[in-house]
Design an enzyme around this catalytic site. Structure first.
Site, PDB file in Angstrom:
ATOM      1  N   ASP A  62       1.035  -1.193  -0.116  1.00  0.00           N
ATOM      2  CA  ASP A  62      -0.231   0.063   0.059  1.00  0.00           C
ATOM      3  C   ASP A  62       0.694   1.074  -0.051  1.00  0.00           C
ATOM      4  O   ASP A  62       0.431   2.287  -0.641  1.00  0.00           O
ATOM      5  CB  ASP A  62      -1.076  -0.070   1.177  1.00  0.00           C
ATOM      6  CG  ASP A  62      -1.875  -0.959   1.017  1.00  0.00           C
ATOM      7  OD1 ASP A  62      -2.280  -1.529  -0.049  1.00  0.00           O
ATOM      8  OD2 ASP A  62      -2.335  -1.541   2.066  1.00  0.00           O
TER       9      ASP A  62
ATOM     10  N   GLY B  83       3.140  -2.561  11.801  1.00  0.00           N
ATOM     11  CA  GLY B  83       1.763  -2.088  11.636  1.00  0.00           C
ATOM     12  C   GLY B  83       1.634  -1.441  10.076  1.00  0.00           C
ATOM     13  O   GLY B  83       2.717  -1.519   9.526  1.00  0.00           O
TER      14      GLY B  83
END
Length: 315
Positions: free
Chosen positions: A260, A297
């Site tokens: 992403d 994360g």
């Protein structure tokens, strides 16, 4: 005011379990920790573009629940335009169970909830934002009807369309692919779409050629630590070979948001530094994505402009 990058896509709250190793079927393992984070391909990609300096907007949907409330509150802390965020009483906000092992590898179970209730009407309501943007990003985490409508609307209005076709879907609507200027997938997604196993760069080039026959204008296949392979329709017509972009070797802490980060960075370069060659846009996007694997994360690992070398922002 027109934005540089608009994302019609997913927002997912991540429940991230860290463990020494992935459990085998029927096995229970003890983990290190559980954290709750914000993610989803759409949100991650939009935030990465925003953190690099692009003006951004997101078109997405949440349930009418505390999970949605918390995510919207987090979005309000960013520079992302959230005027096209919708709510629905008919599904819960999307969540994902993420397991990360000590090598930084991950596996994910995504429960899409409200993401799958995105509609053509939601896209129509956001038409002014979509058709005046420079770049549109879509993924495979919301309803395919909404994705197709967004891509068609953007293409008709001269907006550069980027489809990150993940998760991989073998019978992806041909209209979705044909309305994508740039189709970006990883090895697994490329194999799902083409049936071609991708292990090396030459495999990726073969898969890219197969994807170009489906109607997109350009294919980018990310190969993790091996870099990126790029091929476009003009190059194939001219008999030119694929381009390979190498990436820096690092010891990954967590690869969850790397793909992403790459897409969001590419959208930034497409919209804000359009004069760069495509290969240079991809090279710089790889540098940004590599930085993202050095932190745990997804949401929190995406690097901001001030955390990166200034040369990445030279025209």
């Amino acid at each position: 005011m027109p934005v540089d990058v608009v994302v019609v896509g997913s927002c997912v709250t991540d429940y991230i379990a860290r463990t020494p190793q992935f459990p085998r079927p029927g096995e229970t393992v003890f983990g290190h920790s559980l954290t709750v984070g914000f993610g989803g391909k759409g949100a991650n990609q939009c935030l990465q573009a925003a953190k690099l300096g692009a003006s951004t907007a997101i078109v997405c949907k949440f349930g009418q629940d505390a999970v949605g409330d918390n995510f919207i509150a987090e979005l309000q802390r960013t520079s992302i335009d959230i005027s096209q965020v919708k709510r629905t009483p008919h599904a819960q906000s999307a969540i994902a169970n993420v397991i990360v092992d000590d090598n930084g590898e991950n596996c994910i179970v995504n429960i899409p909830g409200a993401n799958r209730l995105m509609t053509v009407e939601d896209v129509d309501a956001a038409s002014d934002v979509i058709k005046t943007a420079k770049v549109l990003i879509c993924q495979n985490e919301i309803s395919f009807e909404a994705t197709k409508a967004a891509l068609i609307l953007a293409r008709k209005n001269g907006v550069t369309t980027v489809l990150n076709a993940g998760p991989g879907v073998p019978d992806l609507d041909p209209e979705i692919i044909r309305n994508s200027d740039i189709l970006c997938v990883n090895e697994t997604e490329a194999e799902v779409l083409t049936g071609i196993e991708v292990r090396e760069m030459t495999d990726a080039a073969t898969a890219a050629k197969a994807l170009l026959t489906k109607g997109c204008r350009e294919v980018v296949i990310t190969l993790g630590a091996k870099g990126v392979v790029r091929l476009d329709a003009d190059s194939v017509a001219a008999g030119s070979d694929y381009e390979w972009v190498e990436t820096q070797k690092v010891t990954a802490v967590d690869t969850t948001g790397a793909g992403d980060s790459f897409i969001g960075a590419l959208a930034f370069y497409l919209s804000c530094l359009p004069s760069l060659s495509m290969k240079e846009k991809l090279r710089r996007s790889c540098v940004v994505a590599t930085q993202s694997v050095l932190k745990p994360g997804a949401w929190g690992s995406l690097p901001a402009k001030h955390e990166l070398p200034s040369q990445l922002f030279d025209a």
